[in-house]
Motif scaffolding. Sequence first.
Motif, PDB file in Angstrom:
ATOM      1  N   GLY A 100     -70.291 -18.348 -25.991  1.00  0.00           N
ATOM      2  CA  GLY A 100     -70.398 -18.205 -24.547  1.00  0.00           C
ATOM      3  C   GLY A 100     -71.429 -19.115 -23.918  1.00  0.00           C
ATOM      4  O   GLY A 100     -71.860 -18.888 -22.784  1.00  0.00           O
ATOM      5  N   SER A 101     -71.834 -20.157 -24.645  1.00  0.00           N
ATOM      6  CA  SER A 101     -72.813 -21.079 -24.073  1.00  0.00           C
ATOM      7  C   SER A 101     -72.592 -22.494 -24.585  1.00  0.00           C
ATOM      8  O   SER A 101     -72.081 -22.708 -25.678  1.00  0.00           O
ATOM      9  CB  SER A 101     -74.242 -20.628 -24.404  1.00  0.00           C
ATOM     10  N   SER A 102     -72.983 -23.433 -23.748  1.00  0.00           N
ATOM     11  CA  SER A 102     -72.959 -24.849 -24.111  1.00  0.00           C
ATOM     12  C   SER A 102     -74.155 -25.492 -23.424  1.00  0.00           C
ATOM     13  O   SER A 102     -74.258 -25.463 -22.195  1.00  0.00           O
ATOM     14  CB  SER A 102     -71.663 -25.515 -23.646  1.00  0.00           C
ATOM     15  N   THR A 103     -75.067 -26.004 -24.217  1.00  0.00           N
ATOM     16  CA  THR A 103     -76.252 -26.648 -23.652  1.00  0.00           C
ATOM     17  C   THR A 103     -76.492 -27.973 -24.376  1.00  0.00           C
ATOM     18  O   THR A 103     -76.241 -28.093 -25.572  1.00  0.00           O
ATOM     19  CB  THR A 103     -77.511 -25.757 -23.797  1.00  0.00           C
ATOM     20  N   HIS A 104     -76.923 -28.953 -23.617  1.00  0.00           N
ATOM     21  CA  HIS A 104     -77.332 -30.212 -24.227  1.00  0.00           C
ATOM     22  C   HIS A 104     -78.207 -30.998 -23.254  1.00  0.00           C
ATOM     23  O   HIS A 104     -78.251 -30.705 -22.061  1.00  0.00           O
ATOM     24  CB  HIS A 104     -76.150 -31.049 -24.722  1.00  0.00           C
ATOM     25  N   TYR A 105     -78.924 -31.973 -23.811  1.00  0.00           N
ATOM     26  CA  TYR A 105     -79.787 -32.832 -22.996  1.00  0.00           C
ATOM     27  C   TYR A 105     -79.804 -34.226 -23.604  1.00  0.00           C
ATOM     28  O   TYR A 105     -79.422 -34.427 -24.754  1.00  0.00           O
ATOM     29  CB  TYR A 105     -81.204 -32.255 -22.898  1.00  0.00           C
ATOM     30  N   SER A 125     -76.802 -27.289 -28.258  1.00  0.00           N
ATOM     31  CA  SER A 125     -76.591 -26.006 -28.915  1.00  0.00           C
ATOM     32  C   SER A 125     -75.525 -26.127 -30.000  1.00  0.00           C
ATOM     33  O   SER A 125     -75.527 -25.360 -30.957  1.00  0.00           O
ATOM     34  CB  SER A 125     -76.210 -24.929 -27.893  1.00  0.00           C
ATOM     35  N   PHE A 126     -74.607 -27.080 -29.856  1.00  0.00           N
ATOM     36  CA  PHE A 126     -73.630 -27.395 -30.904  1.00  0.00           C
ATOM     37  C   PHE A 126     -74.182 -28.605 -31.651  1.00  0.00           C
ATOM     38  O   PHE A 126     -74.121 -29.737 -31.154  1.00  0.00           O
ATOM     39  CB  PHE A 126     -72.262 -27.692 -30.285  1.00  0.00           C
ATOM     40  N   PRO A 127     -74.766 -28.406 -32.843  1.00  0.00           N
ATOM     41  CA  PRO A 127     -75.497 -29.490 -33.511  1.00  0.00           C
ATOM     42  C   PRO A 127     -74.665 -30.730 -33.815  1.00  0.00           C
ATOM     43  O   PRO A 127     -75.220 -31.828 -33.917  1.00  0.00           O
ATOM     44  CB  PRO A 127     -76.024 -28.845 -34.799  1.00  0.00           C
TER      45      PRO A 127
END
Length: 167
Positions: A100-105, A125-127
Motif C-alpha cells: 500500500g505504499s510507494s516511496t522514492h527519492y 521502498s522497493f529496493p
Amino acid sequence: MNLIHRRRLGASAALATMLLATTATAAEPPLAGTWALTAADRLAPDGSRSRDYGVHPKGRLIIDGQGRYSLQIFSGERLRVASGDKATATPDELASAAMGSSTHYGTVAVDTAAHVLVFRIEGASFPNWEGTEQRRKYVLTADSLSYQVPTPRADGSVPISAWRRER
C-alpha cells in the motif's frame, strides 16, 4: 580570472539552474514545487482505468529548483498495526503496509526531445528500483502533472499518477 569572466560564469550558472527548474518548452510551467496526489490509478490493456492505491490514495511529490525530488504514495485503506509496534505486526499488516505504499527519492529531469520525465532513483521502498533510471511520459500544466510508469506490470496494467500543484 577577471571580473567580466566571473560575471559571465555566474550568469551562466544562474541560467542553467533556471532552465533545470523549467520544463520542456517555454509554454510549460516549471516542474519545481510541491504536488499533492490526486490519483494513483492503473490503465488496463483494454483501456479501462481503475484505482491502484485504493479509493482515497494520498501522497506528496516535492521537487526543488535543482531537480532533487522526494515522492510518497500511500493507499488510504492500509491496515493499521493492531499492536502499535511494527516489529510485532502480523503478516497481513506488513503486506498491507508494503503493497500500500510507494516511496522514492533522487533527481528528476525533463528529456525535451522525448517529452518524458527522467527519474534517477537513489533510494526507494522497493529496493529493486534503487540506482535505476525511469523514463515516464508526462503531461504538465500550471496546476497539474500526470505521468505513466514505463513498464507494464505482469497483468499488463500500467500505473498512472496524477498530481495537483500546491500553492
